[in-house]
Design an enzyme around this catalytic site. Structure first.
Site, mmCIF file in Angstrom:
data_model
loop_
_atom_site.group_PDB
_atom_site.id
_atom_site.type_symbol
_atom_site.label_atom_id
_atom_site.label_comp_id
_atom_site.label_asym_id
_atom_site.label_seq_id
_atom_site.Cartn_x
_atom_site.Cartn_y
_atom_site.Cartn_z
ATOM 1 N N GLU A 295 -122.797 -28.052 -33.818
ATOM 2 C CA GLU A 295 -122.759 -27.575 -33.318
ATOM 3 C C GLU A 295 -121.662 -26.299 -34.781
ATOM 4 O OE1 GLU A 295 -122.459 -27.145 -29.152
ATOM 5 O OE2 GLU A 295 -120.766 -26.007 -29.877
ATOM 6 N N MET B 204 -123.449 -26.828 -24.043
ATOM 7 C CA MET B 204 -123.457 -25.503 -25.721
ATOM 8 C C MET B 204 -123.306 -24.743 -24.450
ATOM 9 S SD MET B 204 -127.640 -26.496 -24.789
ATOM 10 C CE MET B 204 -127.926 -26.798 -23.541
ATOM 11 N N SER C 241 -114.718 -25.975 -26.270
ATOM 12 C CA SER C 241 -114.525 -27.261 -26.745
ATOM 13 C C SER C 241 -113.108 -26.900 -27.848
ATOM 14 C CB SER C 241 -115.288 -27.621 -28.163
ATOM 15 O OG SER C 241 -116.442 -27.592 -27.798
ATOM 16 N N HIS D 146 -112.350 -37.370 -23.135
ATOM 17 C CA HIS D 146 -113.315 -37.364 -24.345
ATOM 18 C C HIS D 146 -114.147 -36.012 -24.167
ATOM 19 C CE1 HIS D 146 -116.609 -38.608 -21.905
ATOM 20 N NE2 HIS D 146 -117.838 -38.529 -22.909
ATOM 21 N N LYS E 48 -130.431 -29.533 -31.070
ATOM 22 C CA LYS E 48 -129.738 -30.681 -29.611
ATOM 23 C C LYS E 48 -131.084 -31.733 -30.595
ATOM 24 C CE LYS E 48 -127.396 -30.668 -26.422
ATOM 25 N NZ LYS E 48 -126.166 -31.550 -26.209
#
Ligand code: 5GP
Ligand code: MN
Ligand code: MN
EC number: 6.5.1.-
Length: 465
Positions: free
Chosen positions: A199, A365, A369, A388, A464
């Site tokens: 990403e 996505m 994050s 995680h 991906k």
């Protein structure tokens, strides 16, 4: 299930040899969708030599042990279990920083994304960029990321920025089957498919200026995240040893509440061999991510010849390790859990010893994050572990039933997120809706204090499988 609330985000569930601890919110604890996963962490408390069974807020169902779980066993009296580590041994995340800003990247985002897609082998059946023979693969088993660096993929400085320096042991290549080697040759330096991704992200918000500075992060900076593991090599090793344990340790395993909790006493030769083979796969995964990081850097330089791309950190989130807590030697299984050691911990890489370990928690996505930092609190209450990821809420089949490829693309496009993928199906199976709310997961671990927020990243472009 006998559940007791200990604190706002801490629950205790009655177990057998110990009680299970669950770090989550009331909503998840009472949600029937997570019953099975909670039962799984309770099942772990039945295992021999169990010291602690802990679930994180990203908990969801997995093979035997839940994903988002930590299983701590006494190294003398306890066991090692492939289901407590996962089939994708040393699946993990690395974060690479750049000296590029969002403004610089925005106009060429599509080009950069396609350059990355063309440079890194992606998807089911993709072959690696290098031809290796068995002797080389054995070296990779022993050396991990060090092999990659010694063979021209990246620099020595990178090793200081990988968990355990990118090499774990003991790792004896003779403990790995020919079948695993067969699968390992072609897939080195490949990303894989499904949940694995690369990403391009932007640093959206900084929560801790001090730590962000130490980590080299700044607002509006463009960074890259890579999520992948040991590919078919690790999968085969897990499969092989589950079979060996079934064949040779049937008696030892006869009283388990779930046969997927199959295990070997850690001190038994089979337990030791599995530990060693598991470390071989972990080293393969460290080498894999190091090579992908190198290819990614080259791709970025094709678009920005002067780009500086440096590693922030590379974490394992499916692994078992020997660690010492209060003078006691423990075998700690982290399956869908990240090590989160705090400042001053002597096992930490020197560059982060004073500040604490970088923790990487991807969301999806279509969502944020996070970068966090490990804490002393984690060492005190979660055996140095934290979450995680966001964790799944919707299975792959359910996703395919409820959404179309077009829907997913459109909703990402509305957020300005570019995507390239090998398979349309993957994109639907991995749609943001299939994951829990990562903001909530991170709020919970931060509030408990088992890792602290440093920066929020948002996706710009996603590769991906
Ligand atoms: P796992 O290793 O359990 O399959 O995945 C780890 C976490 O990665 C998931 O829980 C999910 O939150 C996150 N994740 C999955 N796909 C993507 C993606 O495309 N981008 C980001 N940023 N995170 C993802
Ligand atoms: Mn994986
Ligand atoms: Mn993973």
């Amino acid at each position: 299930m006998d559940i007791k609330k200990i604190d706002k985000f801490i629950f205790q569930i009655k177990g057998k040899n110990v009680d299970a601890i669950v770090f989550t919110d009331q909503e998840t604890i009472s949600n029937p969708d997570f019953r099975e996963a909670l039962q799984q962490i309770v099942n772990v408390t039945h295992m021999p030599g169990i010291v602690a069974a802990i679930a994180m807020p990203d908990i969801h169902w997995g093979y035997g042990f839940p994903i988002g779980g930590v299983g701590v066993f006494d190294a003398e009296k306890g066991v090692i279990s492939p289901g407590g580590i996962g089939f994708d041994i040393n699946c993990g995340v690395r974060l690479m920083k750049t000296n590029l800003t969002y403004e610089q990247v925005k106009p060429v985002l599509r080009k950069l994304l396609e350059e990355i897609f063309d440079s890194v082998p992606v998807g089911v059946g993709a072959r690696g960029a290098v031809e290796i023979d068995k002797k080389t693969l054995k070296e990779i088993c022993e050396l991990g990321a060090r092999w990659a660096v010694e063979n021209g993929y990246g620099s020595k400085e990178d090793l200081q920025r990988i968990e355990d320096g990118g090499t774990v042991g003991p790792a004896n290549p003779d403990d790995v089957s020919d079948k695993a080697y067969e699968r390992g040759f072609d897939e080195l330096s490949t990303l894989g498919a499904g949940n694995h991704f690369i990403e391009i992200q932007k640093v959206e918000e900084i929560y801790d200026e001090n730590v962000a500075k130490e980590f080299g992060l700044f607002q509006n900076q463009v960074v890259f995240s890579v999520h992948c593991g040991s590919r078919g090599f690790g999968h085969q090793i897990a499969t092989d040893y589950i079979q060996i344990m079934r064949d040779k340790l049937a008696d030892h395993n006869k009283n388990l509440p779930d046969k997927q909790l199959i295990n070997a006493p850690f001190n038994h030769p089979i337990g030791q061999k599995y530990f060693s083979a598991m470390n071989c796969a972990a080293n393969y995964a460290f080498a894999n991510r190091q090579m992908i990081g190198f290819m990614l850097t080259k791709a970025a330089r094709k678009v920005f010849p002067k780009a500086e791309v440096t590693l922030l950190y590379d974490v394992a989130h499916n692994i078992a390790k020997l660690e010492v807590y209060n003078g006691r030697k423990l075998i700690i299984h982290r399956k869908g859990a990240t090590r989160a050691l705090g400042p001053g911990n002597p096992i930490l890489n020197e560059v982060y010893r004073a500040i604490g370990q970088p923790v990487l928690i991807p969301g999806s996505m279509g969502s944020a994050s996070y970068v966090l930092v490990g804490t002393k609190k984690a060492e005190q209450i979660s055996y140095g572990s934290t979450a995680h990821g966001a964790g799944r809420v919707l299975g792959r089949r359910a996703a395919l039933r409820s959404m179309s490829y077009k829907d997913v693309l459109q909703s990402l496009a509305e957020k300005g997120i570019e995507v390239v993928s090998k398979e349309k199906k993957t994109l639907v199976e991995e749609a943001p809706e299939t994951y829990k709310d990562v903001d909530r997961v991170v709020e919970i671990v931060d509030s408990i204090g088992i890792s602290k927020k440093v920066a929020k990243l948002v996706p710009l472009g996603v590769v991906k499988g």
